[in-house]
Design a protein around this motif. Structure first.
Motif, PDB file in Angstrom:
ATOM      1  N   LEU A 210      -5.227  -1.818  -0.124  1.00 44.80           N
ATOM      2  CA  LEU A 210      -4.014  -2.548  -0.351  1.00 44.80           C
ATOM      3  C   LEU A 210      -4.295  -2.921  -1.792  1.00 44.80           C
ATOM      4  O   LEU A 210      -5.264  -3.375  -1.989  1.00 44.80           O
TER       5      LEU A 210
ATOM      6  N   SER B  91       0.804  -1.389   0.554  1.00 43.60           N
ATOM      7  CA  SER B  91       0.272  -0.088  -0.112  1.00 43.60           C
ATOM      8  C   SER B  91       0.784   1.102   0.143  1.00 43.60           C
ATOM      9  O   SER B  91       1.985   1.173   0.379  1.00 43.60           O
TER      10      SER B  91
ATOM     11  N   ILE C 257       2.133   0.628  -6.101  1.00 39.99           N
ATOM     12  CA  ILE C 257       1.681   1.583  -4.602  1.00 39.99           C
ATOM     13  C   ILE C 257       2.703   2.624  -4.948  1.00 39.99           C
ATOM     14  O   ILE C 257       3.174   3.359  -4.179  1.00 39.99           O
TER      15      ILE C 257
END
Length: 391
Positions: A144, A126, A167
């Motif tokens: 996530l 994340s 991410i």
């Protein structure tokens, strides 16, 4: 088994995962010495407990001198930190980790777990790491990202790159993070790790990626392959009850329900707990009595359940066979009751070798029990008692 942060980081560093310089201390004087040895200008002092949420509970402190780091250590050592993960009992801090403070430009989250649905090792990541990550992920699970690996943890280079891009990484930080991720994957596979977390995965102003905090949980069933970990008693956290059970040839995992479960065999234990959940109940534990357990060892395991104030009923589900026969288990149960002030109701289902004799023992010892011929009937009755419908 949970490795301390300091040991988790040392293990990861063996796989070329970057970590800040640091060392553990058990006193104010040691903390000052460790800080001086680091030779930097800013320090962070962190409580070494098994649970997360230390920062929010006052277990992390920043200092600008070795002497200030020592004072921070003195304030943290001996405290009982209570976090969401420790429960109300909390954990007493016996050691701190004195570490070089890092200027963090971005905080990310990285984890590796075994996915319960696919049984595959899975990368989690994340762009929003940090102390509040778990709360944020619970509210916004979309933050996530996931990447399934092969059963042997084999990975595809392009897939790792794409995962890191998703991410929020690019350029030099992405290249550095890629090596960090590969190191984590290798550590996960070679050490039989069941959970690996790096939070935060820090990106510095210089583009470095560092594991500023790390948590590793080892698969206790694989420790026979890793005798090196058995020597790390000061760096391993094992629940006291679970350690006592293990010493008495019982595999025990404490849960949060009110039905104490006594079973022999991992498969039977898992099936019993699944049936309890399906019937609307909550098991207080998973138990697997090993074939090498004696009646005295089993009694010690039952002692642990009787000592749990939340448990309102014991569910005894045993299939005798091989080296563990029904009467051995019931003898242990009777011995535990003979020395306990608690007389919890027992719901029993006994089958297989020596089952009739075990049922006779339950009657002759006047244990407060009901016996059922099927697992479903026994589970249903135990859930009924646990929910307050006991008659």
């Amino acid at each position: 088994m949970i490795l301390s942060e300091s040991r988790s980081k040392r293990l990861l560093s063996e796989y070329q995962v970057g970590i800040p310089a640091g060392a553990t201390a058990a006193s104010e004087a040691e903390a000052i010495e460790r800080a001086r040895d680091l030779g930097c200008s800013r320090f962070v002092v962190k409580a070494q407990i098994s649970a997360g949420g230390r920062g929010l509970a006052g277990g992390v402190s920043f200092s600008d001198s070795p002497e200030a780091a020592g004072k921070a250590a003195a304030q943290i050592l001996g405290r009982r930190l209570v976090t969401e993960q420790t429960g109300p009992a909390g954990e007493v801090v016996r050691r701190v980790y004195v570490e070089e403070a890092v200027n963090i430009r971005d905080s990310l989250y990285l984890g590796i777990v075994i996915d319960q649905q696919t049984a595959l090792p899975t990368l989690l990541g994340s762009a929003e790491g940090g102390v509040a990550f778990e709360q944020e992920a619970a509210v916004r699970p979309e933050i996530l990202d996931r990447l399934a690996l092969a059963p042997d943890c084999a990975y595809d280079d392009d897939a790792i790159t794409g995962f890191l891009e998703r991410i929020g990484l690019d350029g030099e930080p992405l290249s550095n993070a890629r090596q960090l991720v590969i190191g984590c994957i290798q550590a996960f596979r070679k050490n039989d790790i069941s959970l690996l977390e790096v939070n935060p995965l820090a990106v510095t102003d210089a583009g470095q990626t560092l594991a500023v905090d790390a948590k590793i949980v080892l698969d206790g069933n694989a420790l026979f392959r890793h005798p090196e970990f058995e020597a790390l008693s000061d760096d391993l956290w094992v629940d006291t009850a679970e350690r006592t059970a293990r010493d008495n040839e019982i595999n025990l995992v404490r849960l949060k329900g009110n039905i104490g479960v006594i079973t022999n065999g991992a498969g039977l234990g898992l099936a019993t707990n699944d049936m309890i959940f399906d019937a609307g109940g909550l098991p207080a534990n998973f138990m697997d009595i090993r074939t090498t357990a004696t009646s005295f060892g089993i009694a010690r395991g039952v002692d642990l359940l009787l000592a749990e104030s939340d448990i309102t009923v014991l569910l005894l589900n045993v299939h005798g066979g091989g080296m563990t026969v029904c009467d051995t288990v019931v003898e242990g149960l009777a011995f535990a009751y003979s020395r306990s002030k608690r007389r919890l109701p027992i719901v029993a289902r006994l089958a297989g070798q020596n089952a009739p004799w075990a049922r006779t023992i339950l009657k002759d010892r006047r244990l407060p029990h009901e016996h059922f011929d099927t697992m479903s009937a026994a589970v249903s009755r135990a859930v009924s008692i646990a929910s307050g419908r006991y008659r």
